[in-house]
Design an enzyme around this catalytic site. Structure first.
Site, short mmCIF file in Angstrom:
data_model
loop_
_atom_site.label_atom_id
_atom_site.label_comp_id
_atom_site.label_asym_id
_atom_site.label_seq_id
_atom_site.Cartn_x
_atom_site.Cartn_y
_atom_site.Cartn_z
CD1 TRP A 182 12.63 -7.75 -4.29
CD2 TRP A 182 10.85 -8.74 -2.99
NE1 TRP A 182 11.59 -7.15 -4.58
CE2 TRP A 182 10.33 -7.54 -3.55
CE3 TRP A 182 9.89 -9.33 -2.17
CZ2 TRP A 182 9.14 -7.11 -3.45
CZ3 TRP A 182 8.56 -8.80 -1.98
CH2 TRP A 182 8.28 -7.49 -2.61
CG ASP A 223 -4.71 3.09 1.67
OD1 ASP A 223 -3.58 2.63 1.17
OD2 ASP A 223 -5.80 2.63 1.47
CG HIS A 254 -2.07 -0.78 1.16
ND1 HIS A 254 -3.29 -0.22 0.87
CD2 HIS A 254 -2.28 -2.10 0.90
CE1 HIS A 254 -4.18 -1.18 0.78
NE2 HIS A 254 -3.52 -2.21 0.67
CD GLN A 303 -4.68 -12.68 -0.94
OE1 GLN A 303 -4.67 -14.07 -0.53
NE2 GLN A 303 -3.92 -11.66 -0.32
CG ASN A 355 -0.09 -3.90 -6.56
OD1 ASN A 355 -0.16 -3.07 -7.23
ND2 ASN A 355 -0.40 -4.20 -5.22
CG HIS A 394 -1.14 -13.58 -2.82
ND1 HIS A 394 -0.33 -13.24 -4.01
CD2 HIS A 394 -1.17 -12.54 -2.21
CE1 HIS A 394 0.05 -11.83 -3.70
NE2 HIS A 394 -0.62 -11.48 -2.64
CD GLN A 445 5.32 -10.49 -8.81
OE1 GLN A 445 5.56 -11.09 -7.54
NE2 GLN A 445 3.88 -10.10 -9.01
#
Ligand code: UDP
Length: 447
Positions: free
Chosen positions: A326, A117, A20, A369, A348, A344, A329
């Site tokens: 990590w 947010d 976030h 999800q 994003n 999951h 991605q």
């Protein structure tokens, strides 16, 4: 503090957990580039600020301030990720108010606009009190957002403890969604949790916002986008963030080099995002399935693989696979060697897979999800939910084979390609996202 007296001062209130605060900061940086006369005070917890600003200590227009994380003295994390989030939510909005008052006292400068947010329902009252615009950023997509805006209606139709199989056919374009697909806390489970109450209040407050921004693009879900436009004063899709706000590229574990050596569309990429760690028996089942199918794999692994995965698997991975803490991605999913993404289904990840053109196998855990999983499968035809809802060897073998080596997998890739084109068009100079962003800059900078 060196605030320019003439510049507009924007308060930015970040949510410190999950993915976030980082996209909110990227968004603020993008605004700052477009409107260099603005200054920003960015509020989040100390932990969140430390990790979000890790690579960005030199943002002279954006100053960070820490708010209390809500944890009782001596609190020890015992593995339930919902617990710190609940403490944090209980500390709202007092923790933000306190930090904001300090900043106004220190700088002698009031706030001219409030960017938060979208979770922060109290932004509506805060902005009204200060008589300034409120711009909430929803870091996810329009479909999940509509669910929270329509929570009362959904509860009336489905009943809070109603039939899990009942569908949402009373909402346009939602007839394939069942009560059991809804995010936690809307119906069936946890409706009184602090998190569910926050989302409920958010849905009621957002129509008071000056403009609501979201991480999607107009062409992905035109019906839903139009519904939100009719409920909000302004609704602006300004994503996909993976194109508009890509994180700085870094690949310290050599993932991309390793992918260069693999066959086209052959690799299974695995990541469950920044929060989830599946239970050990599911991790073991996934490992077995990968070996059974024989596909190469790149696994972004949260936690210690030596402890959580079968020993022999980690050993053998040196030949066929690569396990890293990590991965870059976005670049991984855009690499031609990647053939499937086991995920999951965080929002994003869904958009990044769309832009990379990679089909998904989904094992959802919490929040929205399940809902994302259902859209991926039933609306966008981009992938499969894992049969039975959890990672088992048989279900994973079946799903991997289907996507990597059947015509159905090929069809999925084609369908994703259509969405990918739309996403790329949206971010072009005349695209819908670009125009919406310009609109938002005007609102925030009052031009
Ligand atoms: N991510 C990454 N490398 C990794 C794992 C995750 O860059 O090894 C990024 C991913 O690209 C995405 C984010 O972390 O942007 C995960 O966000 P998502 O909404 O999918 O899930 P969450 O972390 O909120 O559960």
């Amino acid at each position: 503090k060196d605030y320019n007296a003439a510049s507009r001062h924007i308060a930015v209130l970040a949510f410190p957990m999950g993915t976030h605060a980082a996209p909110l900061l990227s968004f603020i940086r993008q605004i700052s580039t477009a409107a260099p006369d603005l200054t920003f005070s960015f509020f989040s917890t100390a932990e969140s600020n430390a990790s979000t600003f890790r690579t960005d200590s030199t943002l002279d227009k954006i100053k960070t301030y820490d708010v209390w994380n809500g944890l009782p003295k001596g609190y020890v994390f015992k593995g339930n990720h919902a617990e710190p989030a609940e403490y944090f939510v209980k500390a709202l909005p007092g923790n933000f108010r306190e930090a904001m008052d300090k900043v106004t006292a220190e700088t002698g400068k009031r706030f001219d606009c409030l960017v938060t947010d979208a979770f922060y329902w109290f932004g509506a009252d805060m902005a009204a009190e200060m008589q300034i615009p409120w711009v909430p950023l929803w870091t996810s997509g329009p479909r999940a957002l509509l669910i929270h805006v329509e929570t009362d209606k959904i509860r009336r139709h489905l009943g809070i403890e109603g039939d899990p199989e009942k569908t949402l056919d009373f909402l346009p374009d939602f007839s394939m969604i069942r009560a059991s697909d809804l995010p936690d806390g809307v119906v069936l489970r946890n409706v009184h949790s602090p998190f569910a109450e926050m989302l409920h209040k958010m849905g009621l407050a957002l129509p008071r916002a000056t403009a609501v921004a979201a991480n999607s693009f107009e062409e992905l879900d035109p019906i839903i986008t139009n519904m939100l436009k009719s409920r909000f004063r302004k609704f602006l899709n300004i994503g996909p963030f993976c194109r508009t706000l890509p994180p700085p590229f870094s690949d310290s574990h050599g993932c991309i080099e390793w992918l260069h050596k693999q066959e086209p569309a052959s690799v299974a990429y695995i990541s469950f995002g920044s929060v989830v760690i599946p239970p050990p028996h599911e991790l073991a089942a996934l490992a077995e399935a990968l070996e059974d199918v024989g596909s190469p794999y790149l696994w972004s692994f949260r936690g210690d693989p030596e402890k959580l995965l079968p020993k022999e698997f980690v050993e053998r991975s040196k030949e066929r696979g690569k396990i890293v803490p990590w991965a870059p991605q976005l670049k991984v999913l855009e690499h031609p060697s990647v053939g499937v993404f086991i995920t999951h289904c965080g929002w994003n990840s869904v958009l990044e897979s769309m832009v990379g053109g990679v089909p998904l196998i989904v094992r959802p855990f919490f929040g929205e999800q399940n809902l994302n999983n259902r859209f991926v499968e039933a609306v966008w035809g981009m992938g499969l939910g894992v049969e039975g809802g959890i990672l088992t060897k048989d279900a994973m073998v079946k799903a991997l084979k289907l996507i990597l080596s059947t015509e159905e997998g090929e069809k999925m890739r084609k369908k994703i390609g259509v969405h990918k084109e739309l996403a790329l068009k949206a971010v072009e100079p005349n695209g819908s996202t670009t125009k919406n962003f310009e609109n938002l800059v005007k609102i925030i900078s009052n031009h």
